[in-house]
Scaffold this active site. Structure first.
Site, PDB file in Angstrom:
ATOM      1  CG  ASP A   8      -0.338   0.304   2.525  1.00  0.00           C
ATOM      2  OD1 ASP A   8       0.919   0.386   2.595  1.00  0.00           O
ATOM      3  OD2 ASP A   8      -1.081   0.481   3.510  1.00  0.00           O
ATOM      4  CG  HIS A   9      -0.663   4.866   1.439  1.00  0.00           C
ATOM      5  ND1 HIS A   9      -1.731   3.999   1.552  1.00  0.00           N
ATOM      6  CD2 HIS A   9      -0.646   5.584   2.580  1.00  0.00           C
ATOM      7  CE1 HIS A   9      -2.344   4.202   2.713  1.00  0.00           C
ATOM      8  NE2 HIS A   9      -1.701   5.157   3.356  1.00  0.00           N
ATOM      9  CB  CYS A  63       0.846  -2.221   4.949  1.00  0.00           C
ATOM     10  SG  CYS A  63       0.805  -3.048   6.550  1.00  0.00           S
ATOM     11  CB  THR A  65       2.813  -1.657  11.069  1.00  0.00           C
ATOM     12  OG1 THR A  65       1.534  -2.170  10.627  1.00  0.00           O
ATOM     13  CG2 THR A  65       2.626  -0.252  11.624  1.00  0.00           C
ATOM     14  CG  HIS A  96      10.095 -23.968  13.007  1.00  0.00           C
ATOM     15  ND1 HIS A  96      10.165 -23.727  14.363  1.00  0.00           N
ATOM     16  CD2 HIS A  96      11.215 -24.671  12.695  1.00  0.00           C
ATOM     17  CE1 HIS A  96      11.291 -24.261  14.843  1.00  0.00           C
ATOM     18  NE2 HIS A  96      11.945 -24.830  13.852  1.00  0.00           N
ATOM     19  NE  ARG A 130       9.596 -29.938  16.318  1.00  0.00           N
ATOM     20  CZ  ARG A 130      10.825 -29.647  15.869  1.00  0.00           C
ATOM     21  NH1 ARG A 130      11.427 -30.467  15.018  1.00  0.00           N
ATOM     22  NH2 ARG A 130      11.439 -28.542  16.241  1.00  0.00           N
ATOM     23  CG  HIS A 131       8.228 -27.724  11.876  1.00  0.00           C
ATOM     24  ND1 HIS A 131       8.010 -27.073  13.071  1.00  0.00           N
ATOM     25  CD2 HIS A 131       9.525 -28.097  11.886  1.00  0.00           C
ATOM     26  CE1 HIS A 131       9.131 -27.041  13.762  1.00  0.00           C
ATOM     27  NE2 HIS A 131      10.071 -27.658  13.062  1.00  0.00           N
TER      28      HIS A 131
HETATM   29  C1  RB5 Z   1      -1.884   3.149   6.268  1.00  0.00           C
HETATM   30  O1  RB5 Z   1      -1.844   4.460   6.750  1.00  0.00           O
HETATM   31  C2  RB5 Z   1      -1.474   2.184   7.358  1.00  0.00           C
HETATM   32  O2  RB5 Z   1      -2.509   2.040   8.270  1.00  0.00           O
HETATM   33  C3  RB5 Z   1      -1.101   0.838   6.742  1.00  0.00           C
HETATM   34  O3  RB5 Z   1      -0.037   1.017   5.875  1.00  0.00           O
HETATM   35  C4  RB5 Z   1      -0.673  -0.243   7.702  1.00  0.00           C
HETATM   36  O4  RB5 Z   1       0.354   0.173   8.547  1.00  0.00           O
HETATM   37  C5  RB5 Z   1      -1.743  -0.954   8.409  1.00  0.00           C
HETATM   38  O5  RB5 Z   1      -1.530  -1.861   9.208  1.00  0.00           O
END
Ligand code: RB5
Length: 142
Positions: A8-9, A63, A65, A96, A130-131
Protein backbone atom coordinates in the site's frame (compact mmCIF):
# COMPACT_ATOMS: atom_id res chain seq x y z
CA UNK A 1 11.93 -18.71 -8.22
CA UNK A 2 9.21 -16.29 -9.29
CA UNK A 3 8.60 -13.55 -6.69
CA UNK A 4 5.62 -11.17 -6.59
CA UNK A 5 5.62 -7.93 -4.60
CA UNK A 6 2.80 -5.60 -3.53
CA UNK A 7 2.39 -2.71 -1.10
CA UNK A 8 0.00 0.00 0.00
CA UNK A 9 1.14 3.64 0.15
CA UNK A 10 2.87 2.96 3.51
CA UNK A 11 5.07 0.39 1.79
CA UNK A 12 5.45 2.03 -1.61
CA UNK A 13 8.95 3.42 -1.03
CA UNK A 14 10.28 0.14 0.33
CA UNK A 15 8.69 -1.77 -2.56
CA UNK A 16 10.43 0.47 -5.08
CA UNK A 17 13.78 0.03 -3.28
CA UNK A 18 13.42 -3.77 -3.27
CA UNK A 19 12.43 -3.82 -6.96
CA UNK A 20 15.57 -1.84 -7.75
CA UNK A 21 17.78 -4.14 -5.66
CA UNK A 22 16.28 -7.32 -7.17
CA UNK A 23 15.96 -5.87 -10.68
CA UNK A 24 17.59 -8.93 -12.26
CA UNK A 25 14.97 -11.29 -10.85
CA UNK A 26 12.04 -9.57 -12.63
CA UNK A 27 9.66 -9.42 -9.69
CA UNK A 28 5.96 -9.29 -10.57
CA UNK A 29 4.80 -5.87 -9.32
CA UNK A 30 1.14 -5.93 -8.25
CA UNK A 31 1.11 -2.28 -7.15
CA UNK A 32 0.48 0.18 -5.71
CA UNK A 33 2.22 2.34 -8.28
CA UNK A 34 2.36 5.69 -6.46
CA UNK A 35 2.45 7.10 -2.92
CA UNK A 36 -1.27 8.04 -3.09
CA UNK A 37 -3.43 6.62 -0.33
CA UNK A 38 -4.93 3.17 -1.02
CA UNK A 39 -6.44 0.34 1.06
CA UNK A 40 -4.03 -2.46 2.03
CA UNK A 41 -6.66 -5.28 1.88
CA UNK A 42 -6.89 -4.72 -1.90
CA UNK A 43 -3.17 -5.48 -2.28
CA UNK A 44 -3.31 -8.45 0.08
CA UNK A 45 -6.15 -9.81 -2.09
CA UNK A 46 -4.19 -9.33 -5.34
CA UNK A 47 -1.18 -11.09 -3.84
CA UNK A 48 -3.23 -13.97 -2.45
CA UNK A 49 -4.79 -14.62 -5.87
CA UNK A 50 -1.33 -14.59 -7.46
CA UNK A 51 0.02 -17.13 -4.95
CA UNK A 52 -3.05 -19.38 -4.93
CA UNK A 53 -3.11 -19.45 -8.76
CA UNK A 54 0.61 -20.33 -8.69
CA UNK A 55 1.60 -17.32 -10.78
CA UNK A 56 4.40 -16.75 -8.24
CA UNK A 57 6.23 -19.03 -5.79
CA UNK A 58 6.65 -16.40 -3.08
CA UNK A 59 4.94 -13.11 -2.24
CA UNK A 60 6.35 -10.02 -0.56
CA UNK A 61 3.74 -7.75 1.01
CA UNK A 62 4.39 -4.36 2.59
CA UNK A 63 2.24 -1.83 4.43
CA UNK A 64 3.24 0.79 7.02
CA UNK A 65 3.76 -1.68 9.85
CA UNK A 66 3.22 -4.99 8.08
CA UNK A 67 0.42 -5.76 10.54
CA UNK A 68 -2.71 -4.83 8.57
CA UNK A 69 -1.63 -6.50 5.36
CA UNK A 70 -0.62 -9.67 7.31
CA UNK A 71 -4.05 -9.85 8.92
CA UNK A 72 -5.74 -9.39 5.55
CA UNK A 73 -3.61 -12.02 3.74
CA UNK A 74 -3.98 -14.62 6.49
CA UNK A 75 -7.78 -14.60 6.14
CA UNK A 76 -7.44 -16.74 3.00
CA UNK A 77 -7.21 -20.54 3.03
CA UNK A 78 -3.79 -21.80 2.00
CA UNK A 79 -1.99 -18.57 2.82
CA UNK A 80 0.80 -18.46 5.41
CA UNK A 81 1.88 -14.83 5.63
CA UNK A 82 4.70 -14.11 8.09
CA UNK A 83 5.80 -10.68 9.34
CA UNK A 84 9.61 -10.90 9.41
CA UNK A 85 10.40 -8.58 12.30
CA UNK A 86 13.86 -10.04 13.01
CA UNK A 87 16.57 -12.12 11.30
CA UNK A 88 15.77 -15.11 13.48
CA UNK A 89 12.08 -14.87 12.61
CA UNK A 90 13.07 -14.74 8.92
CA UNK A 91 14.80 -18.12 9.36
CA UNK A 92 12.03 -19.71 11.43
CA UNK A 93 9.23 -18.46 9.15
CA UNK A 94 10.72 -20.72 6.46
CA UNK A 95 12.11 -23.57 8.59
CA UNK A 96 8.98 -24.06 10.73
CA UNK A 97 6.11 -22.26 9.00
CA UNK A 98 6.96 -22.63 5.29
CA UNK A 99 5.52 -19.14 4.75
CA UNK A 100 4.32 -18.47 1.21
CA UNK A 101 4.12 -14.71 1.76
CA UNK A 102 6.67 -12.67 3.71
CA UNK A 103 5.65 -9.29 5.09
CA UNK A 104 7.52 -6.12 6.02
CA UNK A 105 6.78 -2.69 7.48
CA UNK A 106 7.69 0.18 5.19
CA UNK A 107 7.58 2.67 8.06
CA UNK A 108 9.18 0.44 10.69
CA UNK A 109 12.04 -1.38 8.93
CA UNK A 110 15.13 -0.26 7.02
CA UNK A 111 15.80 -1.36 3.43
CA UNK A 112 19.05 -3.05 4.54
CA UNK A 113 17.33 -5.06 7.29
CA UNK A 114 14.59 -6.17 4.89
CA UNK A 115 17.09 -7.27 2.21
CA UNK A 116 19.00 -9.26 4.84
CA UNK A 117 15.80 -10.99 6.02
CA UNK A 118 14.72 -11.84 2.47
CA UNK A 119 18.16 -13.34 1.91
CA UNK A 120 17.95 -15.42 5.10
CA UNK A 121 14.45 -16.61 4.20
CA UNK A 122 15.48 -17.60 0.65
CA UNK A 123 18.51 -19.52 1.92
CA UNK A 124 16.61 -21.52 4.54
CA UNK A 125 14.87 -24.84 3.91
CA UNK A 126 11.53 -25.96 5.31
CA UNK A 127 12.21 -28.62 7.97
CA UNK A 128 8.97 -30.54 7.34
CA UNK A 129 8.45 -33.43 9.84
CA UNK A 130 6.64 -32.32 13.00
CA UNK A 131 6.06 -28.90 11.46
CA UNK A 132 3.97 -30.34 8.63
CA UNK A 133 1.54 -31.92 11.08
CA UNK A 134 1.02 -28.44 12.58
CA UNK A 135 0.49 -26.83 9.17
CA UNK A 136 -2.02 -29.60 8.41
CA UNK A 137 -3.94 -28.67 11.55
CA UNK A 138 -4.11 -25.05 10.41
CA UNK A 139 -5.44 -26.19 7.01
CA UNK A 140 -8.07 -28.37 8.72
CA UNK A 141 -9.45 -25.48 10.77
CA UNK A 142 -9.51 -22.93 7.93
C1 RB5 B 1 -1.88 3.15 6.27
O1 RB5 B 1 -1.84 4.46 6.75
C2 RB5 B 1 -1.47 2.18 7.36
O2 RB5 B 1 -2.51 2.04 8.27
C3 RB5 B 1 -1.10 0.84 6.74
O3 RB5 B 1 -0.04 1.02 5.88
C4 RB5 B 1 -0.67 -0.24 7.70
O4 RB5 B 1 0.35 0.17 8.55
C5 RB5 B 1 -1.74 -0.95 8.41
O5 RB5 B 1 -1.53 -1.86 9.21
Amino acid sequence: MKIAIAADHGGFKLKEALKKYYAASNMIDLGTYSADSVDYPDYAHKMVQTILHKEADLGILICGTGVGISIAANRYKGIRAALLYSDEVARLAKAHNDANIIVFGGRTMSVDDVIKRIDIFLHTSYENGRHQQRLNKIEETE
